[in-house]
Scaffold this motif. Structure first.
Motif, mmCIF file in Angstrom:
data_model
loop_
_atom_site.group_PDB
_atom_site.id
_atom_site.type_symbol
_atom_site.label_atom_id
_atom_site.label_comp_id
_atom_site.label_asym_id
_atom_site.label_seq_id
_atom_site.Cartn_x
_atom_site.Cartn_y
_atom_site.Cartn_z
ATOM 1 N N LEU A 278 -31.762 -17.018 -17.270
ATOM 2 C CA LEU A 278 -31.280 -18.058 -18.032
ATOM 3 C C LEU A 278 -30.912 -17.768 -18.695
ATOM 4 O O LEU A 278 -29.591 -19.014 -18.930
ATOM 5 C CB LEU A 278 -33.094 -18.465 -19.152
ATOM 6 C CG LEU A 278 -32.641 -19.701 -20.350
ATOM 7 C CD1 LEU A 278 -32.752 -20.694 -18.744
ATOM 8 C CD2 LEU A 278 -33.831 -20.581 -21.366
ATOM 9 N N GLN A 279 -29.994 -16.943 -19.572
ATOM 10 C CA GLN A 279 -28.940 -16.834 -20.336
ATOM 11 C C GLN A 279 -27.680 -16.595 -19.026
ATOM 12 O O GLN A 279 -26.172 -16.904 -19.210
ATOM 13 C CB GLN A 279 -28.938 -15.800 -21.548
ATOM 14 C CG GLN A 279 -29.843 -15.719 -22.844
ATOM 15 C CD GLN A 279 -30.446 -17.350 -23.172
ATOM 16 O OE1 GLN A 279 -28.896 -17.568 -23.710
ATOM 17 N NE2 GLN A 279 -31.174 -17.800 -23.623
ATOM 18 N N LYS B 70 -32.586 -30.297 -22.484
ATOM 19 C CA LYS B 70 -31.598 -28.811 -23.044
ATOM 20 C C LYS B 70 -32.087 -27.958 -22.099
ATOM 21 O O LYS B 70 -33.418 -27.960 -21.407
ATOM 22 C CB LYS B 70 -32.250 -28.963 -24.321
ATOM 23 C CG LYS B 70 -32.235 -30.459 -25.626
ATOM 24 C CD LYS B 70 -32.776 -29.917 -26.646
ATOM 25 C CE LYS B 70 -32.321 -32.054 -27.933
ATOM 26 N NZ LYS B 70 -32.489 -31.758 -29.240
ATOM 27 N N ILE B 71 -31.613 -26.909 -22.771
ATOM 28 C CA ILE B 71 -31.263 -25.595 -22.124
ATOM 29 C C ILE B 71 -33.196 -25.239 -22.620
ATOM 30 O O ILE B 71 -34.086 -24.395 -21.462
ATOM 31 C CB ILE B 71 -30.713 -24.634 -22.947
ATOM 32 C CG1 ILE B 71 -30.775 -22.610 -21.947
ATOM 33 C CG2 ILE B 71 -31.157 -23.940 -24.346
ATOM 34 C CD1 ILE B 71 -30.515 -22.980 -20.548
ATOM 35 N N GLU B 72 -33.475 -25.919 -23.856
ATOM 36 C CA GLU B 72 -35.028 -24.957 -23.642
ATOM 37 C C GLU B 72 -36.286 -25.373 -22.492
ATOM 38 O O GLU B 72 -37.072 -24.708 -22.961
ATOM 39 C CB GLU B 72 -35.312 -25.400 -25.262
ATOM 40 C CG GLU B 72 -34.899 -24.331 -26.620
ATOM 41 C CD GLU B 72 -33.383 -25.119 -26.832
ATOM 42 O OE1 GLU B 72 -33.623 -26.300 -26.076
ATOM 43 O OE2 GLU B 72 -32.823 -24.287 -27.295
ATOM 44 N N ASP B 73 -35.855 -26.748 -22.626
ATOM 45 C CA ASP B 73 -36.823 -27.879 -21.426
ATOM 46 C C ASP B 73 -36.974 -26.706 -19.917
ATOM 47 O O ASP B 73 -38.198 -26.647 -19.643
ATOM 48 C CB ASP B 73 -36.683 -28.890 -21.466
ATOM 49 C CG ASP B 73 -36.318 -29.906 -22.919
ATOM 50 O OD1 ASP B 73 -37.348 -29.875 -23.144
ATOM 51 O OD2 ASP B 73 -35.372 -30.626 -22.821
ATOM 52 N N GLU C 284 -36.903 -23.962 -19.516
ATOM 53 C CA GLU C 284 -38.443 -22.809 -20.181
ATOM 54 C C GLU C 284 -39.613 -23.313 -19.441
ATOM 55 O O GLU C 284 -41.067 -22.287 -19.520
ATOM 56 C CB GLU C 284 -38.072 -22.547 -20.874
ATOM 57 C CG GLU C 284 -36.598 -21.364 -21.951
ATOM 58 C CD GLU C 284 -36.697 -20.831 -22.711
ATOM 59 O OE1 GLU C 284 -38.418 -20.951 -23.799
ATOM 60 O OE2 GLU C 284 -35.941 -20.235 -23.746
ATOM 61 N N LYS C 285 -39.681 -25.005 -19.634
ATOM 62 C CA LYS C 285 -41.522 -25.415 -19.396
ATOM 63 C C LYS C 285 -41.757 -25.052 -17.371
ATOM 64 O O LYS C 285 -42.675 -25.546 -17.190
ATOM 65 C CB LYS C 285 -41.316 -27.304 -19.613
ATOM 66 C CG LYS C 285 -41.071 -26.569 -21.484
ATOM 67 C CD LYS C 285 -40.951 -28.240 -21.752
ATOM 68 C CE LYS C 285 -40.497 -28.364 -23.377
ATOM 69 N NZ LYS C 285 -40.630 -29.655 -23.537
ATOM 70 N N LEU D 20 -36.878 -17.194 -15.982
ATOM 71 C CA LEU D 20 -36.346 -16.832 -17.545
ATOM 72 C C LEU D 20 -35.275 -15.864 -17.950
ATOM 73 O O LEU D 20 -34.656 -15.313 -18.787
ATOM 74 C CB LEU D 20 -38.463 -16.351 -18.461
ATOM 75 C CG LEU D 20 -38.760 -17.969 -18.174
ATOM 76 C CD1 LEU D 20 -39.684 -17.826 -18.908
ATOM 77 C CD2 LEU D 20 -37.442 -19.392 -19.007
ATOM 78 N N SER E 259 -38.943 -37.050 -18.176
ATOM 79 C CA SER E 259 -38.318 -37.070 -19.920
ATOM 80 C C SER E 259 -37.538 -38.068 -20.250
ATOM 81 O O SER E 259 -36.439 -39.350 -19.653
ATOM 82 C CB SER E 259 -37.397 -35.867 -20.222
ATOM 83 O OG SER E 259 -36.922 -36.029 -21.377
ATOM 84 N N ARG F 124 -27.475 -20.508 -18.154
ATOM 85 C CA ARG F 124 -26.616 -22.076 -18.902
ATOM 86 C C ARG F 124 -25.305 -21.838 -18.834
ATOM 87 O O ARG F 124 -24.729 -22.807 -19.276
ATOM 88 C CB ARG F 124 -27.321 -21.062 -20.562
ATOM 89 C CG ARG F 124 -26.425 -20.027 -20.903
ATOM 90 C CD ARG F 124 -27.150 -19.549 -22.251
ATOM 91 N NE ARG F 124 -26.814 -21.489 -23.438
ATOM 92 C CZ ARG F 124 -27.792 -21.342 -24.636
ATOM 93 N NH1 ARG F 124 -28.722 -20.437 -24.348
ATOM 94 N NH2 ARG F 124 -27.259 -22.403 -25.124
#
Length: 281
Positions: free
Chosen positions: A272-273, A257-260, A262-263, A269, A252, A276
């Motif tokens: 995930l919360q 980021k936190i959203e990354d 998820e990939k 998942l 990258s 973080r």
């Protein structure tokens, strides 16, 4: 060639005749004894058959009484549902609702979720048995009712005895919570109770309602410069996921980021919360 037949005296002939009579007598005795035993066996068979009929009647009565025993409708199986007269569609709706991690806590909610008829509900709802705490929660408040404050327990300081004192939490569940707390070096959220192995959903709900977690100082790890060993020490992140984070970071051009996360393939998942809370970005 002449064969000379043996000669028997009168006494010997009398003995032979007596022996033959004795053999015949024994045969007659065996015959009558055998017939008598067969008659007894037949009589016993008839008695056994009658006893079996009584056992069958008692078994059916027990089964009938068992079916009318109170039960938690959240755990209706396909067989139980069909026996109660539910349709396949109604059972599937209940299964789908339960698969989402939710529970019905009243007869009205059960009808709303499954779509059973009012006639079915009136017949079977009297046998619904929900946990006591759900009934307390659903009970309408009264002006004359005294408000009782429930003292919650700090999950990071609770002892086994304090957890056992919570209604619905036995020694096994209490020890499972303490073991998980030690493994994680303390809880950062009550949502971590969801992932303790061996806890039934009812126990999870009761624990979350009666405990809390103080916001403690967490030694967070910066996901953009931490080593894979440091990442692997974070709860719920396996060495494989840690390597994948480092690999994704190397490809990258921008900080992760936190959203990354998820990939990443096979990333947990559902946690995930919580993860973080251990990370900086």
């Amino acid at each position: 060639m002449n064969v000379q037949l043996p000669y028997f005296t009168r006494k010997q002939r009398a003995g032979i005749i007596a022996l033959i009579l004795l053999i015949v007598l024994l045969q007659l005795i065996l015959f009558f004894v055998k017939n008598t035993d067969n008659g007894k066996e037949m009589a016993n068979y008839e008695i056994d058959e009658e006893v079996q009929l009584q056992i069958d009647r008692q078994k059916q009565a027990l089964l009938k009484s068992y079916e009318t025993q109170p039960f938690n409708p959240n755990f209706i199986t396909d067989a139980k549902g069909f026996k109660l007269g539910m349709t396949t569609e109604e059972i599937d709706k209940l299964v789908a609702f339960r698969a989402s991690g939710k529970y019905v806590n009243s007869a009205a909610e059960f009808q709303k979720v499954t779509g059973v008829s009012t006639e079915w509900l009136n017949k079977n709802a009297p046998y619904f048995k929900f946990p006591d705490w759900t009934q307390t929660q659903n009970r309408p408040s009264s002006q004359n009712q005294t408000n009782v404050s429930v003292t919650k327990i700090d999950l990071n300081k609770a002892t086994v005895q304090q957890l056992i004192a919570i209604k619905g939490i036995g020694e096994y569940y209490a020890n499972a919570v303490i073991s998980e707390r030690e493994r994680l070096n303390g809880f950062v959220s009550t949502d971590q109770i969801n992932f303790i192995k061996g806890l039934r959903p009812e126990a999870v709900n009761v624990l979350k309602q009666n405990t809390f977690v103080n916001k403690q100082a967490i030694q967070k790890v910066n996901v953009n410069n931490a080593s894979k060993e440091e990442l692997a020490e974070i709860p719920y992140i396996s060495p494989y996921i840690a390597r994948q984070i480092v690999l994704l970071r190397s490809k990258s051009d921008q900080p992760l980021k936190i959203e990354d996360l998820e990939k990443i393939n096979n990333f947990p998942l559902d946690k995930l919360q919580i993860i973080r809370l251990y990370l900086n970005f």
